[in-house]
Design a protein around this motif. Structure first.
Motif, short mmCIF file in Angstrom:
data_model
loop_
_atom_site.label_atom_id
_atom_site.label_comp_id
_atom_site.label_asym_id
_atom_site.label_seq_id
_atom_site.Cartn_x
_atom_site.Cartn_y
_atom_site.Cartn_z
N THR A 91 0.83 -1.21 0.00
CA THR A 91 0.00 0.00 0.00
C THR A 91 0.86 1.26 0.00
N ASP A 92 2.12 1.17 0.43
CA ASP A 92 3.03 2.31 0.29
C ASP A 92 3.21 2.68 -1.18
N ALA A 148 0.04 4.21 -2.52
CA ALA A 148 -0.12 5.62 -2.13
C ALA A 148 0.71 6.53 -3.04
N THR A 149 1.94 6.13 -3.31
CA THR A 149 2.80 6.95 -4.16
C THR A 149 2.29 6.96 -5.60
N VAL A 165 2.91 13.21 -0.36
CA VAL A 165 2.41 12.02 0.31
C VAL A 165 2.64 12.19 1.80
N LYS A 185 2.74 10.17 5.15
CA LYS A 185 2.83 8.81 5.69
C LYS A 185 2.53 8.86 7.19
N THR A 201 2.10 7.26 10.66
CA THR A 201 2.61 6.05 11.28
C THR A 201 2.63 6.20 12.79
N MET A 205 9.33 3.38 4.17
CA MET A 205 8.43 2.89 3.14
C MET A 205 9.24 1.93 2.29
N ALA A 231 8.26 2.37 -3.52
CA ALA A 231 7.49 3.59 -3.23
C ALA A 231 8.42 4.81 -3.19
N ILE A 278 7.64 13.22 0.52
CA ILE A 278 6.98 12.32 1.46
C ILE A 278 7.16 12.89 2.86
N VAL A 297 6.59 12.26 6.75
CA VAL A 297 6.36 11.19 7.71
C VAL A 297 6.03 11.81 9.07
#
Length: 221
Positions: free
Chosen positions: A124-125, A128-129, A140, A142, A144, A179, A183, A194, A196
């Protein structure tokens, strides 16, 4: 999953939906890609003898369950939401179609993309990208359990160092595993930052949009 060992913890889903609402109310267009590890982990099951392709397809179905749960809680907050699946489940959600997704975003609907890329061997990473690249997203995010990218596992290592900014290449070369590599490489090739951040931090998502909060950015150096 929240405090449960398995399944969907509705209060946790509701909390995350509330975080999404705060950002949605700012006028931000939001796409979501949700995993299915709280219900089923294809890679782990594949190691037990089920063919990887079959196990990954089972994992895709788990992401649909999570997507429908998130849709329910977002709609309780009066946010129009559409679940779009990479595998056809017409009685439950829409098939993923690029132009339809763009139209939903134009109408300020939250789009939840389920079933990953629709292909085995991709996480799914990567989904998503891929969706972020297709839909011309600005970044993006992320979400977590930790508030950024660390040089080692901060849960096991109290002296772990958090990066504020780090390049795609460094993430890959240092094998930081925030990730999966495909990705990160896709984000690099499409110059897609990205971010995070921790989903555990109240207001964390909204804070980043406002230029606040604690997070790491993966981008070109």
């Amino acid at each position: 999953m929240g405090p449960l060992k398995f399944g969907i913890h509705s209060p946790t889903v509701a909390r995350v939906a509330g975080e999404i609402k705060k950002v949605h109310d700012l006028g931000t267009e939001i796409c979501m890609v949700i995993g299915g590890g709280n219900i089923f982990r294809g890679l782990e099951v594949a190691e037990q003898g089920i063919p990887r392709t079959t196990a990954d397809h089972m994992g895709m179905l788990a992401t649909v369950m999570n997507a429908l749960a998130m849709q329910t809680h977002l709609e309780k907050l009066d946010i129009q939401t559409r679940v779009l699946s990479a595998i056809r489940l017409d009685e439950m959600c829409e098939p993923y179609i690029l132009r339809r997704s763009l139209r939903h975003l134009e109408k300020k609907r939250v789009c939840i993309f389920a079933a990953g890329t629709g292909n085995p061997f991709f996480t799914t990473d990567t989904a998503a990208t891929l969706r972020a690249s297709e839909l011309y997203c600005d970044a993006v995010f992320k979400g977590t359990k930790v508030n950024g990218v660390y040089d080692k596992d901060p849960v096991k290592n109290p002296d772990a160092k958090r990066y504020i900014n780090i390049s795609y290449e460094d993430v890959i070369q240092k094998d930081l595993r925030v990730m999966d590599t495909s990705a990160i490489a896709m984000a690099r090739d499409n110059n897609l930052p990205i971010i995070v951040f921790s989903l555990e931090e109240p207001g964390g998502f909204e804070g980043i949009i406002k230029g606040l909060g604690t997070y790491s950015i993966i981008k070109n150096s």
